[in-house]
Each structure stands twice: as structure tokens, then as C-alpha cells.
Write an enzyme that holds these catalytic residues in place. Structure first.
Site, short mmCIF file in Angstrom:
data_model
loop_
_atom_site.label_atom_id
_atom_site.label_comp_id
_atom_site.label_asym_id
_atom_site.label_seq_id
_atom_site.Cartn_x
_atom_site.Cartn_y
_atom_site.Cartn_z
N HIS A 151 0.82 -1.20 0.00
CA HIS A 151 0.00 0.00 0.00
C HIS A 151 0.86 1.26 0.00
O HIS A 151 2.04 1.21 0.32
CB HIS A 151 -0.98 0.04 1.19
CG HIS A 151 -0.32 0.12 2.54
ND1 HIS A 151 -0.06 -1.00 3.30
CD2 HIS A 151 0.09 1.18 3.28
CE1 HIS A 151 0.51 -0.63 4.44
NE2 HIS A 151 0.61 0.69 4.45
N HIS B 225 4.03 7.17 3.60
CA HIS B 225 4.97 6.06 3.43
C HIS B 225 4.49 5.09 2.36
O HIS B 225 3.34 5.15 1.92
CB HIS B 225 5.21 5.31 4.74
CG HIS B 225 4.04 4.54 5.26
ND1 HIS B 225 3.14 5.08 6.17
CD2 HIS B 225 3.61 3.28 5.03
CE1 HIS B 225 2.23 4.17 6.46
NE2 HIS B 225 2.48 3.07 5.78
N GLU C 245 7.75 1.08 4.96
CA GLU C 245 7.22 0.08 5.86
C GLU C 245 7.43 -1.29 5.22
O GLU C 245 7.18 -1.45 4.01
CB GLU C 245 5.73 0.30 6.12
CG GLU C 245 5.10 -0.73 7.03
CD GLU C 245 3.61 -0.54 7.24
OE1 GLU C 245 3.05 -1.18 8.15
OE2 GLU C 245 2.98 0.24 6.49
#
Length: 135
Positions: free
Chosen positions: A7, A79, A130
Site C-alpha cells: 500500500h 509512506h 514500511e
């Protein structure tokens, strides 16, 4: 090491308005808000055929997202999240190559109930990364 893009996360100043924009204007499938107290955020996932968009909104006074929104009042990309098969092996390999893992270096459970780690944005061209263990 990294797998698919899981994502892209966008910090937003108004979670309901942002979710409605994706739902109504773009015709996307928008999930329900979920609080993630361990990360200080409320999230909404937008499901796309090939990935997701995660809307982030501050949860609590110490939310790291509030600091981001203070600097970027209109919101913005916060992010990118990449999938990895083994988060501890990925962490060890990255640290060996000089990357900095944020926090205490131990994975936390993320919004998808999988282990996650964050990598320092200064080590990745200004982008917070991440890593999420999947599978």
C-alpha cells in the site's frame, strides 16, 4: 528481498472527507475506519485491483501523523509499504547494509495483523518505508 507493493499511505486532515472522495469521486471500494492505538493512527483502506491506499488520521495527542500534518496541513504521502516473506531476515539484511530501522528494531503488529517495521526515510531518498511480513 521486497515483494509487491502492499500500500501507499496518505496522511489526511479529514478522514471522512478523504474516504468519501475516494468512494464517490473515484468509485473505489473503501473500508471502515479502524483505530490502531499501537501506532497512534486511525486508518481506512481503499482496495484497488493491484494494491491498496491507506488513509492515515491521528489517533491521540502523541500520534506521529499529527506531526506530519502540522508540517503538511493539506496532507500528503506518508509512506510506502512493501511485502516481505521474513521480516526478521529482511531487517537483519537491511541493518547489515547500513539501513536504520525505526523504534527498537522489533516488529510490531500492523493494521493487517501482520508484523511490520519502518525504515528511516533518510536512508531511502526521503521516503519512509514500511515492511510487512505476509504469507
Amino acid at each position: 528481498m521486497i515483494g509487491r507493493l502492499n500500500h501507499v499511505a496518505i496522511a489526511v486532515p479529514d478522514l471522512e472527507a478523504a474516504a468519501e472522495q475516494y468512494r464517490s469521486t473515484l468509485g473505489a471500494k473503501v473500508g471502515e475506519p479502524q483505530d490502531e492505538p499501537d501506532h497512534g493512527v486511525t486508518v481506512v483502506f481503499i482496495e484497488l485491483p493491484n494494491t491498496k491506499v491507506e488513509l492515515l488520521y491521528p489517533l491521540g495527542e502523541k500520534s506521529p501523523i499529527q506531526g506530519f500534518l502540522d508540517k503538511n496541513p493539506a496532507g500528503g504521502i506518508h509512506h510506502m509499504c512493501f511485502e516481505v516473506e521474513d521480516i526478521l531476515a529482511a531487517r537483519d539484511q537491511l541493518v547489515e547494509k547500513g539501513a536504520r530501522v525505526l523504534g527498537n528494531g522489533e516488529p510490531k503488529i500492523g493494521a493487517h495483523k501482520n508484523p511490520v517495521l519502518f525504515l528511516h526515510p533518510k536512508d531511502f531518498n526521503g521516503c519512509l518505508i514500511e515492511l510487512e511480513q505476509v504469507g
